[in-house]
Design a protein around this motif. Structure first.
Motif, PDB file in Angstrom:
ATOM      1  N   UNK A   1       2.245 -48.329  18.462  1.00 27.40           N
ATOM      2  CA  UNK A   1       3.446 -49.059  18.047  1.00 27.40           C
ATOM      3  C   UNK A   1       3.143 -50.550  17.933  1.00 27.40           C
ATOM      4  N   UNK A   2       3.809 -51.196  16.963  1.00 30.34           N
ATOM      5  CA  UNK A   2       3.701 -52.641  16.793  1.00 30.34           C
ATOM      6  C   UNK A   2       5.099 -53.237  16.696  1.00 30.34           C
ATOM      7  N   UNK A   3       5.370 -54.176  17.589  1.00 25.45           N
ATOM      8  CA  UNK A   3       6.676 -54.847  17.635  1.00 25.45           C
ATOM      9  C   UNK A   3       6.424 -56.343  17.534  1.00 25.45           C
ATOM     10  N   UNK A   4       7.102 -56.997  16.601  1.00 24.67           N
ATOM     11  CA  UNK A   4       6.916 -58.430  16.383  1.00 24.67           C
ATOM     12  C   UNK A   4       8.236 -59.146  16.627  1.00 24.67           C
ATOM     13  N   UNK A   5       8.158 -60.283  17.289  1.00 28.96           N
ATOM     14  CA  UNK A   5       9.343 -61.115  17.483  1.00 28.96           C
ATOM     15  C   UNK A   5       9.051 -62.545  17.040  1.00 28.96           C
ATOM     16  N   UNK A   6      10.043 -63.176  16.443  1.00 23.94           N
ATOM     17  CA  UNK A   6       9.992 -64.590  16.104  1.00 23.94           C
ATOM     18  C   UNK A   6      11.415 -65.034  15.813  1.00 23.94           C
ATOM     19  N   UNK A   7      11.591 -66.317  15.512  1.00 20.29           N
ATOM     20  CA  UNK A   7      12.941 -66.874  15.496  1.00 20.29           C
ATOM     21  C   UNK A   7      13.643 -66.796  14.139  1.00 20.29           C
ATOM     22  N   UNK A   8      13.030 -67.364  13.095  1.00 25.96           N
ATOM     23  CA  UNK A   8      13.705 -67.458  11.792  1.00 25.96           C
ATOM     24  C   UNK A   8      13.591 -66.117  11.057  1.00 25.96           C
TER      25      UNK A   8
ATOM     26  N   UNK B   1       0.766 -53.503  25.792  1.00 26.10           N
ATOM     27  CA  UNK B   1       1.333 -52.876  26.978  1.00 26.10           C
ATOM     28  C   UNK B   1       1.676 -51.422  26.688  1.00 26.10           C
ATOM     29  N   UNK B   2       1.021 -50.519  27.359  1.00 26.15           N
ATOM     30  CA  UNK B   2       1.344 -49.087  27.398  1.00 26.15           C
ATOM     31  C   UNK B   2       1.502 -48.449  26.019  1.00 26.15           C
ATOM     32  N   UNK B   3       0.596 -48.805  25.098  1.00 27.73           N
ATOM     33  CA  UNK B   3       0.613 -48.189  23.788  1.00 27.73           C
ATOM     34  C   UNK B   3       1.341 -48.971  22.720  1.00 27.73           C
ATOM     35  N   UNK B   4       1.766 -50.191  23.045  1.00 25.11           N
ATOM     36  CA  UNK B   4       2.447 -51.039  22.062  1.00 25.11           C
ATOM     37  C   UNK B   4       1.799 -52.412  22.037  1.00 25.11           C
ATOM     38  N   UNK B   5       1.669 -52.978  20.857  1.00 21.91           N
ATOM     39  CA  UNK B   5       1.246 -54.371  20.718  1.00 21.91           C
ATOM     40  C   UNK B   5       2.483 -55.212  20.437  1.00 21.91           C
ATOM     41  N   UNK B   6       2.770 -56.155  21.329  1.00 19.97           N
ATOM     42  CA  UNK B   6       3.886 -57.075  21.169  1.00 19.97           C
ATOM     43  C   UNK B   6       3.321 -58.393  20.656  1.00 19.97           C
ATOM     44  N   UNK B   7       3.811 -58.856  19.514  1.00 17.31           N
ATOM     45  CA  UNK B   7       3.325 -60.098  18.908  1.00 17.31           C
ATOM     46  C   UNK B   7       4.486 -61.083  18.822  1.00 17.31           C
ATOM     47  N   UNK B   8       4.294 -62.263  19.402  1.00 18.77           N
ATOM     48  CA  UNK B   8       5.272 -63.352  19.278  1.00 18.77           C
ATOM     49  C   UNK B   8       4.704 -64.385  18.313  1.00 18.77           C
ATOM     50  N   UNK B   9       5.416 -64.617  17.208  1.00 19.72           N
ATOM     51  CA  UNK B   9       4.991 -65.599  16.215  1.00 19.72           C
ATOM     52  C   UNK B   9       5.811 -66.876  16.348  1.00 19.72           C
ATOM     53  N   UNK B  10       5.275 -67.963  15.851  1.00 18.57           N
ATOM     54  CA  UNK B  10       5.955 -69.254  15.826  1.00 18.57           C
ATOM     55  C   UNK B  10       6.421 -69.499  14.393  1.00 18.57           C
ATOM     56  N   UNK B  11       7.692 -69.258  14.139  1.00 22.02           N
ATOM     57  CA  UNK B  11       8.214 -69.379  12.773  1.00 22.02           C
ATOM     58  C   UNK B  11       8.618 -70.804  12.419  1.00 22.02           C
ATOM     59  N   UNK B  12       8.442 -71.739  13.346  1.00 17.99           N
ATOM     60  CA  UNK B  12       8.881 -73.124  13.104  1.00 17.99           C
ATOM     61  C   UNK B  12       7.753 -74.061  12.711  1.00 17.99           C
ATOM     62  N   UNK B  13       6.532 -73.749  13.128  1.00 18.05           N
ATOM     63  CA  UNK B  13       5.413 -74.638  12.867  1.00 18.05           C
ATOM     64  C   UNK B  13       4.192 -73.855  12.404  1.00 18.05           C
ATOM     65  N   UNK B  14       3.438 -74.440  11.484  1.00 18.67           N
ATOM     66  CA  UNK B  14       2.138 -73.923  11.052  1.00 18.67           C
ATOM     67  C   UNK B  14       2.197 -72.436  10.677  1.00 18.67           C
ATOM     68  N   UNK B  15       3.206 -72.063   9.907  1.00 16.31           N
ATOM     69  CA  UNK B  15       3.380 -70.651   9.565  1.00 16.31           C
ATOM     70  C   UNK B  15       2.166 -70.089   8.826  1.00 16.31           C
TER      71      UNK B  15
END
Length: 413
Positions: free
Chosen positions: A260-267, A228-242
């Motif tokens: 820009x690169x922004x990553x989100x996940x839980x653990x 989106x608009x010059x950024x890659x947003x990545x959502x990872x699954x930190x609970x399964x199949x890491x």
């Protein structure tokens, strides 16, 4: 008042929620819920100040997905996908069955070029969803009404298959969900053991959101990326199949045209709560973050606030160098843990509900963390430097950190 009565669906649409499962510049997905007694339809038109939107609208069918809830009723979830939209254009839409319609909502498509934008990041909601979290999300919206999306770092609910939790989660923002898209990462509380002891994804996850299926096989809609608009947003699954996500993540970072690169996940890669350390996850993912110079990592799980400094987080590739990636752990709901102070932390907090407003510009990211009552709790800027790691400008306020009083040993109390 019984939850089975409060959250029972009717012919009128509820839980109307925007997400993306395709290009944010040319598409928009919407999910909602009814009792399934009528057809599922969506209408869309270019937003217009006249009251004659229905005459301007195009009608399209939606998909149906029944869900048997723990409250004893079956709800029918619907998904509509608006395709072929124009970038940077405001649209009006509504959902219903042809007789029972929602209100008309507005949304604006993203630009198809890099342009500044902002978003709101929430740590774990999970508890106090109906009683204490609404003030956080509503304050965040009041501060950033033009944000492009809400980003959630997992554990949005406490009990994965309890409809009451999902109803509380969707009702707290209410109509805002129908105008501002959500990008949710998945947490451990979105999973539950079945009678055979196998860990299964919540029955609600797919019906409640329409998310990209561009992740690794078996992790569709729980591991994905959005540009989106010059950024890659990545959502990872930190609970399964890491481990299964490693080659996919490397490809997403290697072939990334965005600035820009922004990553989100839980653990968290760097844990802030007492008795927690996700070393296996850190050893698996952090070298990839360092290799590709990920800019910002937004996490949850530890029910405290902790934000790193560059000088205190060494690179996994060369320990003599600083990492250059900013790591944050935050919490927005009411459940709180003890924080363990560590050298990597530049700003810490306990017993504080927070939201974060992040602005992404051409050459800098501007970050602010604010309390549920609106006070600035933390702030920094990341500035791009050609051929070097980002420059960190720490702007945390001079106000004291919010910490729990030290507990005296029993012999001293």
């Amino acid at each position: 008042f019984p939850a089975a009565s409060m959250y029972r669906p009717t012919p009128m649409p509820d839980r109307v929620t925007l997400t993306w499962n395709d290009n944010p510049a040319t598409s928009q997905a919407v999910t909602w819920r009814t009792d399934g007694s009528g057809p599922a339809l969506a209408q869309i038109a270019p937003a217009d100040p006249s009251p004659y939107l229905e005459k301007l609208a195009t009608t399209l069918p939606a998909t149906d997905e029944p869900l048997q809830t723990d409250l004893g009723f079956t709800a029918t979830y619907h998904t509509a996908e608006f395709k072929g939209l124009k970038p940077k254009t405001q649209y009006a839409y509504r959902v219903g069955d042809g007789t029972n319609w929602s209100e008309w909502f507005h949304f604006k498509t993203a630009s198809d070029k890099p342009e500044p934008f902002s978003f709101v990041y929430f740590g774990d909601v999970q508890n106090g969803i109906r009683s204490l979290w609404p003030r956080v999300v509503r304050r965040a919206y009041a501060e950033a009404p033009d944000a492009k999306f809400f980003l959630y770092a997992g554990d949005l609910i406490n009990r994965s298959n309890q409809d009451q939790d999902w109803g509380e989660l969707k009702n707290a923002p209410g109509w805002i969900n129908g105008s501002m898209p959500s990008i949710p990462a998945i947490g451990n509380h979105e999973y539950e053991k079945d009678p055979a002891g196998d860990i299964k994804l919540s029955f609600h996850w797919r019906p409640e959101w329409a998310l990209p299926t561009n992740g690794p096989k078996g992790l569709e809609e729980t591991c994905y990326s959005i540009d989106i608009q010059g950024a890659r947003i990545i959502a990872l699954n930190s609970h399964r199949q890491q481990a299964d996500q490693v080659p996919w993540l490397e490809e997403r970072l290697k072939n990334n045209p965005n600035r820009w690169t922004i990553i989100t996940f839980h653990h968290p890669i760097l844990s802030s709560a007492k008795g927690r350390d996700n070393k296996e996850l850190r050893d698996m993912w952090k070298p990839i973050f360092d290799k590709y110079k990920v800019d910002l990592v937004l996490q949850g799980h530890d029910h405290t606030y902790a934000r790193a400094g560059f000088e205190t987080v060494p690179s996994s590739i060369n320990p003599q160098q600083k990492s250059g990636t900013m790591y944050v752990v935050s919490v927005s709901g009411s459940k709180m843990y003890d924080l363990v102070p560590q050298d990597w932390m530049a700003r810490r907090g306990e017993d504080t509900q927070l939201y974060q407003i992040v602005r992404v510009e051409k050459d800098r990211i501007v970050y602010e963390s604010r309390t549920a009552t609106g006070e600035k709790y933390d702030a920094f800027e990341l500035r791009k430097q050609k051929g070097q790691s980002n420059k960190l400008i720490d702007q945390k306020p001079k106000t004291p950190e919010r910490r729990r009083p030290a507990t005296k040993p029993a012999s001293e109390s």
